[in-house]
Write an enzyme that holds these catalytic residues in place. Structure first.
Site, PDB file in Angstrom:
ATOM      1  N   TRP A  10      -5.467   0.387  -4.570  1.00  0.00           N
ATOM      2  CA  TRP A  10      -5.385   1.496  -5.530  1.00  0.00           C
ATOM      3  C   TRP A  10      -5.995   1.143  -6.882  1.00  0.00           C
ATOM      4  O   TRP A  10      -6.149   2.010  -7.738  1.00  0.00           O
ATOM      5  CB  TRP A  10      -3.921   1.905  -5.746  1.00  0.00           C
ATOM      6  CG  TRP A  10      -3.238   2.451  -4.535  1.00  0.00           C
ATOM      7  CD1 TRP A  10      -3.751   2.583  -3.270  1.00  0.00           C
ATOM      8  CD2 TRP A  10      -1.893   2.922  -4.467  1.00  0.00           C
ATOM      9  NE1 TRP A  10      -2.803   3.105  -2.425  1.00  0.00           N
ATOM     10  CE2 TRP A  10      -1.653   3.321  -3.131  1.00  0.00           C
ATOM     11  CE3 TRP A  10      -0.856   3.045  -5.400  1.00  0.00           C
ATOM     12  CZ2 TRP A  10      -0.425   3.843  -2.715  1.00  0.00           C
ATOM     13  CZ3 TRP A  10       0.366   3.554  -4.994  1.00  0.00           C
ATOM     14  CH2 TRP A  10       0.575   3.953  -3.658  1.00  0.00           C
ATOM     15  N   HIS A  95     -11.960  -9.990  -5.791  1.00  0.00           N
ATOM     16  CA  HIS A  95     -12.581  -8.661  -5.849  1.00  0.00           C
ATOM     17  C   HIS A  95     -13.680  -8.682  -6.914  1.00  0.00           C
ATOM     18  O   HIS A  95     -13.539  -9.333  -7.949  1.00  0.00           O
ATOM     19  CB  HIS A  95     -11.524  -7.606  -6.177  1.00  0.00           C
ATOM     20  CG  HIS A  95     -12.040  -6.216  -6.012  1.00  0.00           C
ATOM     21  ND1 HIS A  95     -12.840  -5.615  -6.950  1.00  0.00           N
ATOM     22  CD2 HIS A  95     -11.895  -5.326  -5.003  1.00  0.00           C
ATOM     23  CE1 HIS A  95     -13.166  -4.416  -6.525  1.00  0.00           C
ATOM     24  NE2 HIS A  95     -12.603  -4.209  -5.344  1.00  0.00           N
ATOM     25  N   GLU A  97     -14.488  -6.674  -9.127  1.00  0.00           N
ATOM     26  CA  GLU A  97     -14.022  -6.282 -10.469  1.00  0.00           C
ATOM     27  C   GLU A  97     -13.341  -7.459 -11.162  1.00  0.00           C
ATOM     28  O   GLU A  97     -13.480  -7.650 -12.372  1.00  0.00           O
ATOM     29  CB  GLU A  97     -13.094  -5.062 -10.362  1.00  0.00           C
ATOM     30  CG  GLU A  97     -13.885  -3.803 -10.037  1.00  0.00           C
ATOM     31  CD  GLU A  97     -13.119  -2.755  -9.263  1.00  0.00           C
ATOM     32  OE1 GLU A  97     -11.871  -2.803  -9.205  1.00  0.00           O
ATOM     33  OE2 GLU A  97     -13.784  -1.867  -8.678  1.00  0.00           O
ATOM     34  N   GLU A 167     -17.760  -6.776   0.564  1.00  0.00           N
ATOM     35  CA  GLU A 167     -17.913  -5.576  -0.260  1.00  0.00           C
ATOM     36  C   GLU A 167     -19.168  -5.706  -1.119  1.00  0.00           C
ATOM     37  O   GLU A 167     -19.124  -6.367  -2.176  1.00  0.00           O
ATOM     38  CB  GLU A 167     -16.714  -5.411  -1.186  1.00  0.00           C
ATOM     39  CG  GLU A 167     -15.397  -5.255  -0.460  1.00  0.00           C
ATOM     40  CD  GLU A 167     -14.365  -4.571  -1.339  1.00  0.00           C
ATOM     41  OE1 GLU A 167     -13.912  -3.498  -0.962  1.00  0.00           O
ATOM     42  OE2 GLU A 167     -14.041  -5.103  -2.412  1.00  0.00           O
ATOM     43  N   GLY A 173     -17.286   2.089  -5.332  1.00  0.00           N
ATOM     44  CA  GLY A 173     -17.068   3.221  -6.228  1.00  0.00           C
ATOM     45  C   GLY A 173     -18.316   4.030  -6.526  1.00  0.00           C
ATOM     46  O   GLY A 173     -18.319   4.856  -7.429  1.00  0.00           O
ATOM     47  N   GLY A 232     -11.004   1.674  -1.529  1.00  0.00           N
ATOM     48  CA  GLY A 232     -10.612   1.905  -2.913  1.00  0.00           C
ATOM     49  C   GLY A 232     -10.286   3.370  -3.140  1.00  0.00           C
ATOM     50  O   GLY A 232      -9.211   3.849  -2.792  1.00  0.00           O
ATOM     51  N   GLY A 233     -11.239   4.111  -3.701  1.00  0.00           N
ATOM     52  CA  GLY A 233     -11.010   5.505  -4.085  1.00  0.00           C
ATOM     53  C   GLY A 233     -10.341   6.356  -3.013  1.00  0.00           C
ATOM     54  O   GLY A 233      -9.402   7.109  -3.307  1.00  0.00           O
TER      55      GLY A 233
HETATM   56  P1  PGA Z   1     -14.284   2.055  -3.145  1.00  0.00           P
HETATM   57  O1  PGA Z   1     -13.692   0.619  -3.540  1.00  0.00           O
HETATM   58  O2  PGA Z   1     -13.785   2.362  -1.755  1.00  0.00           O
HETATM   59  O3  PGA Z   1     -13.751   2.990  -4.178  1.00  0.00           O
HETATM   60  O4  PGA Z   1     -15.753   1.928  -3.174  1.00  0.00           O
HETATM   61  C1  PGA Z   1     -13.618  -0.407  -2.611  1.00  0.00           C
HETATM   62  C2  PGA Z   1     -12.985  -1.614  -3.247  1.00  0.00           C
HETATM   63  O5  PGA Z   1     -13.233  -1.853  -4.425  1.00  0.00           O
HETATM   64  O6  PGA Z   1     -12.233  -2.355  -2.588  1.00  0.00           O
END
Ligand code: PGA
Length: 252
Positions: A10, A95, A97, A167, A173, A232-233
């Site tokens: 999330w 991740h 991020e 990823e 995203g 994610g989203g």
């Molecule tokens: P997303 O994110 O599905 O929003 O692209 C995936 C993630 O960051 O694990």
């Protein structure tokens, strides 16, 4: 050991109400998902307690990040032991991020993997190349390096606690995904790297992440080396997340 997993990350989204509604809905549907997938919810850490009350045994919980230390004077950090205490079975590490915004290095990833596994949690270790790296033809070598360094401290008896999530950074995203073919090729390459490290590569679950939605999940999950997804989203939309869980092929 190798199992099908769909995990919903999330990130820093939602509220207590949303957490309760989402977990409640997924919980109400999970028993009717008959493809053997393990469904993992990874909410913001502060809602793990709320999620745990609703999740029951049918849903697993994870934490989005943990400190790289066992405990101590690290204001703001949460330890792997605390996550375990609150009912988590999984922890996310590396991740993009965390790597890009919080400067999480491969050494930190390795330390966090050690903390998670040492506290009986399964580590979902994220790897992936940037667009520049892919365009420069470096995608496989970048990902291989992240896998080798992030999993450097895993001992032979600990591989059953490792999951790798591929990823591509440019797909997170953005609404862009790797093609099913490119995703499969990278997963096969990761499995080779794991085998080269002495890991039981065929037994390790590999997940794809990056703009997975209900309408592209089945194509992505069809790859023989792809064992599910990190979402994610779309994990914030209850019905869509459940559809993605249903898109995992049965058996295999
Ligand atoms: P997303 O994110 O599905 O929003 O692209 C995936 C993630 O960051 O694990």
């Amino acid at each position: 050991m190798r199992r099908k997993i769909v995990a919903g990350n999330w990130k820093m989204n939602g509220s207590r109400d949303l957490a309760q509604a989402l977990v409640g809905y997924v919980r109400s549907q999970v028993e009717s998902i008959d493809n053997g997938v393990e469904v993992v919810i990874i909410p913001p850490a502060i809602y793990i307690g709320d999620a745990a009350c609703l999740a029951g045994d049918a849903l697993a919980l994870g934490i989005q990040s943990v400190g790289q230390w066992e405990s101590g004077a690290y204001t703001g950090e949460i330890s792997a032991g605390m996550a375990k205490d609150q009912g988590c079975r999984y922890g996310l590490v590396g991740h993009s991020e965390r790597r890009q915004i919080f400067a999480e290095t491969d050494d930190m990833v390795a330390a966090k993997v050690e903390r998670l596994i040492g506290n009986d949690l399964d580590a979902i270790v994220c790897v992936g190349e940037t667009l520049e790296q892919r365009e420069a033809g470096e995608a496989e070598s970048v990902v291989a390096g992240q896998v080798r360094k992030g999993l450097a401290a895993v001992t032979p008896d600990q591989w059953s606690r490792v999951i790798v999530a591929y990823e591509p950074v440019w797909a997170i995203g953005t609404g862009k995904t790797a093609s099913a073919q490119d995703a499969q090729a990278m997963h096969a390459s990761i499995r080779k790297v794991l085998a080269g490290m002495g890991a039981p590569a065929e037994e390790i679950s590999l997940l794809y992440g990056g703009s997975v939605k209900a309408d592209n999940a089945a194509a992505l999950f069809a790859g023989p080396d792809i064992d599910g997804g990190l979402i994610g989203g779309a994990s914030l939309v209850a019905e869509e997340f459940v559809s993605i869980c249903r898109a995992v092929p049965a058996g295999a």
